[in-house]
Structure formats: structure tokens, C-alpha cells
Scaffold this active site. Structure first.
Site: not given
Ligand code: IPM
Ligand code: MN
Length: 350
Positions: A135, A187, A220, A244, A248
Site C-alpha cells: 500500500y 509469505k 494461503d 486486507d 474480508d
Molecule cells: C479496507 C478497504 C480499503 C483497504 C480500501 C477501501 C482502500 O478495503 O479498509 O479494508 O484496502 O484497506
Molecule cells: Mn478491505
């Protein structure tokens, strides 16, 4: 007296921010502390109206706050990337919010897609490095738009950046005192520079924490174990990109975006709290969206401000409400309650 910045943002952001701050206010009254809020009009609407994303003057004010609460950012009429980079990532980088804390906790009464797993199995925290890695924004194009094009995006890990992140994770693991296990998700077998540094620093700092057991999980495999044996995890520390992605997945196993909260922290200064979900534009103003993730983020803000007891009460109120079975479905428009009513129920539960 705390000074708290509010960025309600786009779409359903303002609705969930209202409920989060309602519960925050109720907790503050119980705790007996005072705070004032400053609202910032930042997001897609402002950008479309004025061309401004995050004015420097706002950024300078944010630096001076005790905490920031962000509802949601994202607008269907704005090209993807502008608001994400210009607001969310800019605040993270400029304010040096180097920890992204993402609890993955399945509350009782919440369905998980994982067969045969329950709240006792899904309860861990991901500590995501939040200011470097892939990032960092370092890179560029050569001969862009031609068949000879070269695109480079670099993964930057610094000793300082990894050290402060893993140290925070060790401290957190010790404070949690659950299984006293910290897992490095990396990794290192392929990223033999960036993640070699990561691993070395993880081990080196680990020497200061002989009471914490070190585990290693390649990214992974981490996703595999999160599905197969989530009970193995206590605290996971990982780089920006992997954090990130795996969070999710974490949000899904804990019951979805309706419950997943996060904090962007600089443990030495300001911090920004937000639900993980987006701005869900089609539900804007309908009073139908689930505010639980947003309220939970406000609970994390209480904890950051030093009110761990109040934060625990917010957690318990959410947990009790979910366990009660009153809320039929966590999805927007299917809760059987309005956004506002769910906020009221959590505040009453305090
Ligand atoms: C998160 C989001 C952000 C990230 C995006 C919106 C820039 O996906 O906070 O996880 O990638 O960090
Ligand atoms: Mn995210």
C-alpha cells in the site's frame, strides 16, 4: 473532555454514525466523561460538488483530535479509487495510523457459513499493518499505454514499520491472555526479501515475549485454516495487503459485514474507527441498514480512549441483543427493526 471528529461520509454512513454515536453517548453518560464532536463534510458528495477530497485544513484538524469516527466512504458517481485513496488511505498514512485492528468474533445467535463452528471457535483478532507493504504507493509506469508497458508496484517493509506493528501484536496477545499465541501470517517462502525482514523482526521482537507462543502461517494456508480450524487463532499479525484480504474472509465467518468493525490506530496518538462495510448507496436514507458493525466500532473507540469497561458493556449489549434472537436477519431491510430501533435496543441494553 474528548474531542471526537465525525466523518459520516456517503450513502448509509450518516445513518449508522448516528446510531454509533447514540450508543457512544449513552456509554459516556454512564462512565461520566464528556466529549464534543466536530463533524466533517468529507466524501463523494463534497467531491462532486467542489472537487475537494480531503482538504489540508481538515487533515490538520484531524491530527489534533482524540479520535475520529468514520461511517462509510464510497459514491456510485465517483470513479473507484479517488475517495478510497484520497480519504481513507490518506488519513491512515498522514496520521501514521499504523495498526488496523480487526476483531473476528462470532456472536451467539449469529449464523456463520462455517459448518459445525460456533462462537467458541471463532474469536480472534487480526492486527494488520496499515502504513506500508504493497500500500506504500511506490511504483510507476514505463511506456504506459504501449505494448512495451512496464508497471511496478513495490512492497515496502521497513524495520521500524514491522517492529512497531509486531510489538503491538505481542502486547495485545498478552493483554488478551486467551491462548497467548501470536501467528505471523506472511509469505516468507516466496517474498524472500520483504517478508524475510518481516519474519526476522517477528522472531526478534518475540524474544521479548517469552510468554507468547509464536506460530507461522503462510497466507494461503491462513485462509484455509480460517475456514477449517478458526479456533486455532488467537491473534494474527500480518502485512497490509494480506490483512486486507483475510479480514474480508474474517468478516464473512463472523456473520458478515453487518457485524465487522475495525480501528485504525496510532497507539501514541489519534485513531480512526469504522465499520468494515461500505456506503451501501441503495439503502441510503431508508433506515433499514444494520448499524451493529458501526456501533461495535464505537465500542472500540471507547476502549481506545481508555474506557475498557464501557467498551465491554457495548460488546455485551450487542452480544445479548444478537443472542436474544430478536433480530431475524442481519441483512439490510430484513432485521425486523429499523436502523434507529437497533441503535435504541443496544443503548437500552447498556
Ligand atoms: C479496507 C478497504 C480499503 C483497504 C480500501 C477501501 C482502500 O478495503 O479498509 O479494508 O484496502 O484497506
Ligand atoms: Mn478491505
Amino acid at each position: 473532555m474528548y474531542k471526537i471528529g465525525l466523518i459520516p461520509g456517503d450513502g448509509i454512513g450518516p445513518e449508522v454514525t448516528r446510531e454509533a454515536m447514540k450508543v457512544f453517548g449513552a456509554a459516556a453518560a454512564q462512565e461520566g466523561f464528556k466529549y464534543e464532536t466536530v463533524e466533517y463534510d468529507v466524501g463523494g458528495d463534497r467531491y462532486l460538488a467542489t472537487g475537494e477530497v480531503l482538504p489540508d485544513s481538515v487533515l490538520e484538524e484531524l491530527r489534533e483530535l482524540d479520535a475520529i469516527y468514520l461511517g462509510a466512504i464510497g459514491h456510485p458517481d465517483v470513479k473507484p479509487g479517488i475517495l478510497e485513496k484520497g480519504i481513507l488511505l490518506k488519513v491512515r498514512f498522514e496520521l501514521d495510523l499504523y495498526i488496523n485492528l480487526r476483531p473476528v468474533k462470532l456472536y451467539p445467535g449469529v449464523p456463520t457459513p462455517l459448518k459445525d463452528k460456533g462462537p467458541e471457535d471463532i474469536d480472534f483478532i487480526v492486527v494488520r499493518e496499515n502504513t506500508e507493504g504493497l500500500y506504500s504507493g511506490i511504483g510507476g509506469f514505463l511506456k504506459r499505454g504501449t505494448r512495451d508497458e512496464v508497471a511496478i508496484q513495490q512492497m515496502i517493509n521497513t524495520y521500524k514499520g514491522v517492529e512497531r506493528c509486531v510489538r503491538y501484536a505481542y502486547e495485545l496477545t498478552r493483554k488478551r491472555n486467551k491462548t497467548n499465541t501470536l501467528t505471523s501470517c506472511d509469505k516468507a517462502n516466496v517474498l524472500t526479501y520483504a517478508h524475510d525482514l518481516w519474519r526476522r523482526v517477528f522472531d526478534e521482537v518475540g524474544e521479548d515475549y517469552p510468554d507468547i507462543k509464536r506460530e507461522y502461517a503462510i497466507v494461503d494456508a491462513t485462509t484455509m485454516w480460517m475456514v477449517k480450524n478458526p479456533e486455532w487463532f488467537d491473534v494474527i499479525v500480518t502485512c497490509n495487503m494480506f490483512g486486507d484480504i483475510i479480514t474480508d474472509l474474517g468478516a464473512m465467518i463472523q456473520g458478515g459485514m453487518g457485524v465487522a468493525a475495525s480501528g485504525n490506530l496510532n497507539p501514541e496518538s489519534v485513531a480512526m474507527f469504522e465499520p468494515i462495510h461500505g456506503s451501501a448507496p441503495r439503502y441510503t436514507g431508508k433506515n433499514q441498514i444494520n448499524p451493529i458493525a458501526a456501533v461495535s466500532a464505537a465500542g472500540m473507540m471507547l476502549d481506545h480512549l481508555g474506557h475498557a469497561g464501557a467498551a465491554a458493556k457495548v460488546e455485551k449489549s450487542i452480544s445479548d441483543l444478537l443472542a436474544s434472537g430478536k433480530i431475524k436477519d442481519l441483512g439490510a431491510g430484513r432485521m425486523g427493526y429499523t436502523t434507529e430501533q437497533v441503535g435504541d435496543l443496544i443503548a437500552e441494553g447498556l
